[in-house]
Design a protein around this motif. Structure first.
Motif: not given
Length: 382
Positions: A320-336
């Motif tokens: 469950g924790a892994t699935t939640f992390t995958v769902r809320v994680a950004p889908t594209h790269y944001e440069p710093p």
């Protein structure tokens, strides 16, 4: 299609008479006909009858002998007498065997017993528990000096054995497997942190038993275990070394040092036989009753179910924790955000401070000059 009638032959006794009258042996007749000596003997006794080409050759030979034989019976030769005696003995043996078969009935074969039904795993476990548990509780009591810990260690060892029963059932020494697990559990140093085992149990009431148990508990755990296995259980030195996971010389040294330490405190126990008897008496004084086999199996199964469910729940939580992390994680790269760079051509920002001379003149002119529009209302103080 018609069959050729068989060639007539004289009776068996006449066959033998014709051969003997012709001064022929059974071996010579067998050579002439092309058979073995035993076959000719069977023909002359009437047990078998020749057939086919052998019959025709034998009949032709007997016919030629009957033409050359005189009606009077000739004196038998030495070979003929020997064969006659052999034939008589053979017939006597056969007749005696037939009479014995008729007179003495053969014993009936014993009834075939069906193989015993194999034990179920639960029955085999209960048999092992009933055989080992009572003595093993007393041994563990001498090893730890605590009655409750002794019972708990034995029950825990048998619960582990039931969980691993396919492995224990085929072991060369199932009792030794359970004993090793019980000893390891009883000698675990973590029991000292448990609230129920922080305080010592009351010692045996008899002074002699109390002195022996105190002397045993003063020994190091490895020495105590080696002494108990060798002098208490009665294992050999090699078996003791294998169960304590030590070499044979190391086990021998531990045993000698343990005996010396006991003899220094209790000189009357310097004899190993007396030591074994006294340890048996000390272990038998306390009421050390093991639980019933079904209870041990039931508790072991419940423990297994509990830990299985806990492992499943922990695995589900991780998923469950892994699935939640995958769902809320950004889908594209944001440069710093890059570091700030210096911009040229921007006037510096002035901070508040003292007015310059030009600013003071401007302020005075604005205050004294006339302004168009309504007059400024100024509040009056009362």
């Amino acid at each position: 299609m018609t069959q050729t009638p068989a060639t007539p032959l004289p009776p068996p006794k006449e066959r033998r008479r014709l051969r003997e009258a012709g001064s022929l042996t059974q071996a010579q007749v067998a050579t002439e006909v092309g058979v073995s000596r035993e076959t000719v003997r069977s023909w002359e006794t009437g047990r078998t009858t020749p057939r086919g080409r052998k019959r025709e050759a034998y009949a032709k030979l007997l016919t030629s002998l009957s033409e050359n034989v005189q009606p009077e019976e000739d004196t038998p030769t030495e070979q003929t007498v020997e064969e006659a005696v052999e034939q008589t003995v053979e017939q006597t043996v056969e007749e005696t065997a037939e009479i014995a078969k008729l007179a003495v009935p053969l014993p009936e074969p014993p009834p075939v017993q069906p193989p015993p039904a194999p034990l179920t795993p639960a029955q085999a476990f209960d048999a092992l528990y009933a055989f080992c548990a009572p003595a093993l509780v007393r041994q563990t009591y001498l090893l730890s000096g605590r009655r409750e810990l002794a019972r708990e260690s034995v029950e825990r060892a048998f619960q582990i054995a039931w969980q691993r029963w396919p492995e224990v059932a085929v072991d060369r020494d199932p009792a030794g497997w359970v004993r090793s697990v019980a000893y390891e559990y009883a000698l675990s140093p973590w029991h000292r942190f448990r609230p129920r085992y922080r305080h010592p149990e009351p010692p045996p009431p008899a002074p002699a038993d109390r002195a022996l148990l105190t002397a045993l508990l003063k020994l190091p755990p490895s020495y105590r275990r080696t002494l108990l296995l060798y002098d208490g259980v009665g294992l050999g030195l090699a078996e003791t070394a294998a169960e304590t996971e030590a070499s044979t010389p190391a086990a021998a040294n531990r045993l000698l040092h343990a005996r010396e330490a006991l003899a220094a405190q209790l000189p009357e126990l310097s004899d190993p036989t007396e030591l074994r008897r006294r340890m048996t008496e000390v272990a038998s004084t306390g009421r050390l009753h093991a639980a019933k086999p079904p209870v041990v199996r039931f508790v072991g199964e419940r423990r297994t179910v509990f830990w299985t469910r806990a492992a499943i729940a922990f695995t589900v939580a991780i998923i469950g924790a892994t699935t939640f992390t995958v769902r809320v994680a950004p889908t594209h790269y944001e440069p710093p955000v890059p570091l700030g760079e210096r911009v040229e051509g921007v006037p510096p920002r002035l901070a508040q401070g003292a007015l310059s001379e030009a600013e003071v003149q401007l302020r005075d002119r604005l205050r004294t000059g006339m302004t168009s529009g309504p007059e400024r209302l100024a509040p009056l103080s009362r």
